[in-house]
Motif scaffolding. Structure first.
Motif, PDB file in Angstrom:
ATOM      1  N   UNK A 168     -52.826  43.617 -36.653  1.00  0.00           N
ATOM      2  CA  UNK A 168     -53.329  43.270 -37.850  1.00  0.00           C
ATOM      3  C   UNK A 168     -53.348  41.723 -37.900  1.00  0.00           C
ATOM      4  N   UNK A 169     -54.646  41.159 -37.473  1.00  0.00           N
ATOM      5  CA  UNK A 169     -54.511  39.798 -37.476  1.00  0.00           C
ATOM      6  C   UNK A 169     -53.889  39.221 -36.117  1.00  0.00           C
ATOM      7  N   UNK A 170     -52.817  38.476 -36.517  1.00  0.00           N
ATOM      8  CA  UNK A 170     -52.169  37.816 -35.391  1.00  0.00           C
ATOM      9  C   UNK A 170     -50.906  38.774 -35.140  1.00  0.00           C
ATOM     10  N   UNK A 171     -50.556  39.759 -35.999  1.00  0.00           N
ATOM     11  CA  UNK A 171     -49.245  40.607 -36.104  1.00  0.00           C
ATOM     12  C   UNK A 171     -49.341  41.771 -35.150  1.00  0.00           C
ATOM     13  N   UNK A 172     -48.643  41.878 -34.032  1.00  0.00           N
ATOM     14  CA  UNK A 172     -49.027  42.976 -32.970  1.00  0.00           C
ATOM     15  C   UNK A 172     -47.646  43.709 -33.099  1.00  0.00           C
ATOM     16  N   UNK A 173     -47.638  45.087 -32.747  1.00  0.00           N
ATOM     17  CA  UNK A 173     -46.431  45.695 -32.721  1.00  0.00           C
ATOM     18  C   UNK A 173     -46.243  46.494 -31.262  1.00  0.00           C
ATOM     19  N   UNK A 225     -38.607  43.915 -27.503  1.00  0.00           N
ATOM     20  CA  UNK A 225     -39.556  43.378 -28.564  1.00  0.00           C
ATOM     21  C   UNK A 225     -40.627  44.415 -29.050  1.00  0.00           C
ATOM     22  N   UNK A 226     -40.622  44.313 -30.302  1.00  0.00           N
ATOM     23  CA  UNK A 226     -41.327  45.547 -30.798  1.00  0.00           C
ATOM     24  C   UNK A 226     -42.516  44.817 -31.958  1.00  0.00           C
ATOM     25  N   UNK A 227     -42.101  43.363 -31.958  1.00  0.00           N
ATOM     26  CA  UNK A 227     -43.427  42.807 -32.866  1.00  0.00           C
ATOM     27  C   UNK A 227     -43.496  41.557 -32.342  1.00  0.00           C
ATOM     28  N   UNK A 228     -44.756  40.845 -32.461  1.00  0.00           N
ATOM     29  CA  UNK A 228     -44.918  39.569 -31.887  1.00  0.00           C
ATOM     30  C   UNK A 228     -46.147  38.962 -32.772  1.00  0.00           C
ATOM     31  N   UNK A 229     -45.747  37.865 -33.339  1.00  0.00           N
ATOM     32  CA  UNK A 229     -47.073  37.206 -33.913  1.00  0.00           C
ATOM     33  C   UNK A 229     -47.720  36.346 -32.925  1.00  0.00           C
ATOM     34  N   UNK A 230     -48.979  36.348 -32.859  1.00  0.00           N
ATOM     35  CA  UNK A 230     -49.647  35.799 -31.555  1.00  0.00           C
ATOM     36  C   UNK A 230     -49.499  34.008 -32.059  1.00  0.00           C
ATOM     37  N   UNK A 231     -49.741  33.900 -33.183  1.00  0.00           N
ATOM     38  CA  UNK A 231     -49.988  32.482 -33.563  1.00  0.00           C
ATOM     39  C   UNK A 231     -48.351  31.602 -33.313  1.00  0.00           C
ATOM     40  N   UNK A 232     -47.485  32.486 -33.837  1.00  0.00           N
ATOM     41  CA  UNK A 232     -46.109  31.899 -33.929  1.00  0.00           C
ATOM     42  C   UNK A 232     -45.642  31.737 -32.247  1.00  0.00           C
ATOM     43  N   UNK A 233     -46.207  32.818 -31.489  1.00  0.00           N
ATOM     44  CA  UNK A 233     -45.726  32.681 -29.857  1.00  0.00           C
ATOM     45  C   UNK A 233     -46.578  31.694 -29.392  1.00  0.00           C
ATOM     46  N   UNK A 234     -47.706  31.185 -30.030  1.00  0.00           N
ATOM     47  CA  UNK A 234     -48.669  30.191 -29.192  1.00  0.00           C
ATOM     48  C   UNK A 234     -49.761  30.899 -28.338  1.00  0.00           C
ATOM     49  N   UNK A 235     -49.772  32.105 -28.775  1.00  0.00           N
ATOM     50  CA  UNK A 235     -50.735  33.030 -27.843  1.00  0.00           C
ATOM     51  C   UNK A 235     -52.221  32.862 -28.243  1.00  0.00           C
ATOM     52  N   UNK A 236     -53.199  32.245 -27.216  1.00  0.00           N
ATOM     53  CA  UNK A 236     -54.570  31.791 -27.741  1.00  0.00           C
ATOM     54  C   UNK A 236     -55.495  32.814 -27.269  1.00  0.00           C
TER      55      UNK A 236
END
Ligand SMILES: Cc1cc2nc3c(=O)[nH]c(=O)nc-3n(C[C@H](O)[C@H](O)[C@H](O)COP(=O)(O)OP(=O)(O)OC[C@H]3O[C@@H](n4cnc5c(N)ncnc54)[C@H](O)[C@@H]3O)c2cc1C
Length: 429
Positions: free
Chosen positions: A278-283, A333-344
């Motif tokens: 959902x946007x930058x939030x991945x599960x 790890x079951x959730x990751x925010x792309x922006x916070x993790x610097x994933x482009x």
């Protein structure tokens, strides 16, 4: 210089071959030798898939000695090595030139249907070819699969399919999420990792295989063991084998294992299966450890098969200890925010699906796959070649295309009223 061939509307040929990759060219070699009037229709250029749909650092995973096309075998100075992308492409080009294959490049077949008076109408963007028989040799990887979840990922993130991935440089700076750990996903993750990129890899259920074991390439052992000669029907699971994921390993830099646990020690983040976005939030599901364990257990079971073969045949081979995992996830790890993790960017390595929407002949099952016996369908004169697991493991690869093409060519030639020819020695390529 000879003028390029072109399609003349209404032309009749005994056989129309669709696709000028290794499969289309292999059947063309046989038809040429048999004197069967035919044409090979190619929407792009000869063997272009190897150039246009592989990344810059791509090498074959299968050894060069397995590159044997009808009448043309790899004859470079590195039979145990692995050709790079451009070398494979050039080699296929030399093959087509070696027998002046009647390829018409730049012609798209848009429809294939049975003719009113028998035979087939092969409708192209440049006119219709009428053919007594048709060989569909359009490969097994038509449409890149993008999971539905891709549409829910933020537009700020660049998304490419593995078929369009070229190099780390071609992606924006920052971390990269690779989704899928099959042969392409694992090798692309390695490519990015070696370039110093921060890589996050969502693992699927792909198995792996050691590159070498007990002094030899595993593919050489498996070949000696006859594994590549077992027809798909005789495999565990039978025809479902056609849907199986390839084992990951690499031919890069002379060939080596891909041990994702080592990459994790070096900083790669290994995740379970991607379940939502959902946007930058991945599960992700908490399955990274199980995926790694599964891949390793398949590798070890292949080694055990090789051990049994060595014991049975009495071959002298050095003993090797079993693999010991060098890393285990402490937590999943079951959730990751792309922006916070610097994933482009995200590279989707989710495979391909076939697309035969242009073939308007009733030879498909409910899933859209052609039904056939070693390539020949129940519609007389309509054949497929080069499909993964058409007959054996190597049917969609270099390993078995020569065998499959020879088998199909016999049937096509007989139908075209030709007698079988004696085998010809294989020339070096
Ligand atoms: C990432 C990846 C890695 C691989 N690595 C290996 C490896 O290490 N070793 C190995 O042996 N195999 C490997 N393979 C498998 C296989 O060898 C290749 O997929 C190979 O390209 C298959 O050859 P082909 O002739 O069957 O199909 P293709 O090479 O795909 O050729 C089909 C041709 O048909 C043309 N075509 C399609 N539709 C139409 C149409 N409607 N009209 C006209 N033309 C059309 C296409 O333009 C194409 O040129 C790999 C495959 C992939 C995807």
């Amino acid at each position: 210089m000879t003028a390029p061939r072109r399609v003349v509307d209404g032309t009749h040929v005994e056989v129309a071959v669709v696709g000028a990759g290794q499969a289309g060219l292999s059947i063309s070699w046989h038809l040429t030798r048999q004197g069967v009037d035919h044409v090979v229709l190619e929407r792009d250029t000869i063997g272009h898939d190897w150039l246009d749909r592989r990344w810059d650092a791509f090498t074959l995973v299968t050894p060069n000695w397995q590159c044997v096309l009808p009448g043309f075998a790899y004859d470079g100075d590195d039979p145990d090595g692995f050709m790079r992308r451009d070398e494979v492409h050039a080699w296929i080009g030399r093959y087509a030139a070696s027998f002046d294959a009647p390829v018409v490049e730049g012609v798209l077949v848009t429809r294939l249907r049975e003719g009113a008076g028998g035979g087939f109408e092969v409708v192209t963007d440049q006119g219709t070819v009428v053919a007594d028989q048709v060989v569909v040799a359009t490969g097994g990887y038509h449409r890149p699969v993008l999971p539905a979840v891709a549409a829910r990922v933020s537009d700020d993130v660049v998304q490419v399919h593995s078929a369009d991935y070229r190099s780390p440089r071609a992606l924006p700076e920052g971390g990269v999420l690779v989704v899928g750990s099959g042969q392409s996903g694992a090798q692309i993750a390695e490519d990015l990792h070696l370039a110093g990129r921060r890589v996050h890899l969502a693992l699927g259920s792909a198995p792996r295989c050691a590159r070498r074991y007990r002094g030899r390439d595993c593919i050489a052992w498996l070949s000696d063991m006859g594994v590549y000669d077992i027809p798909v029907q005789a495999q565990v699971g039978g025809l479902t084998k056609r849907e199986s994921t390839n084992h990951y390993m690499t031919g890069r830099d002379g060939g080596r294992d891909i041990d994702l646990r080592t990459f994790a020690l070096e900083g790669m983040q290994l995740l379970g299966r991607l379940t939502g976005a959902e946007g930058t939030a991945l599960t992700f599901s908490p399955t990274a450890e199980a995926s790694l364990d599964h891949a390793d257990s398949v590798m070890e079971s292949i080694k055990a098969d090789i051990d049994r073969h060595i014991e049975r045949t009495g071959v002298d081979a050095p003993v090797e200890p079993p693999y010991v995992p060098v890393w285990r996830p402490e937590t999943e790890t079951t959730s990751l925010d792309l922006r916070e993790a610097g994933i482009t960017s995200v590279v989707w390595s989710a495979g391909f699906r076939s697309d035969y929407s242009w073939v308007q002949v009733g030879v498909f099952d409910g899933a859209g796959h052609p039904t056939h016996q070693r390539g020949s369908t129940t519609t007389p004169g309509l054949h497929f070649l080069g499909l993964p697991w058409l007959h054996t493991w190597g049917s969609g690869r270099f390993e078995a295309i020569a065998r499959d093409a020879a088998h199909l060519a016999d049937g096509i030639a007989a139908r075209a009223g030709r007698s079988p020819l004696a085998e010809e020695p294989v020339a070096a390529g």
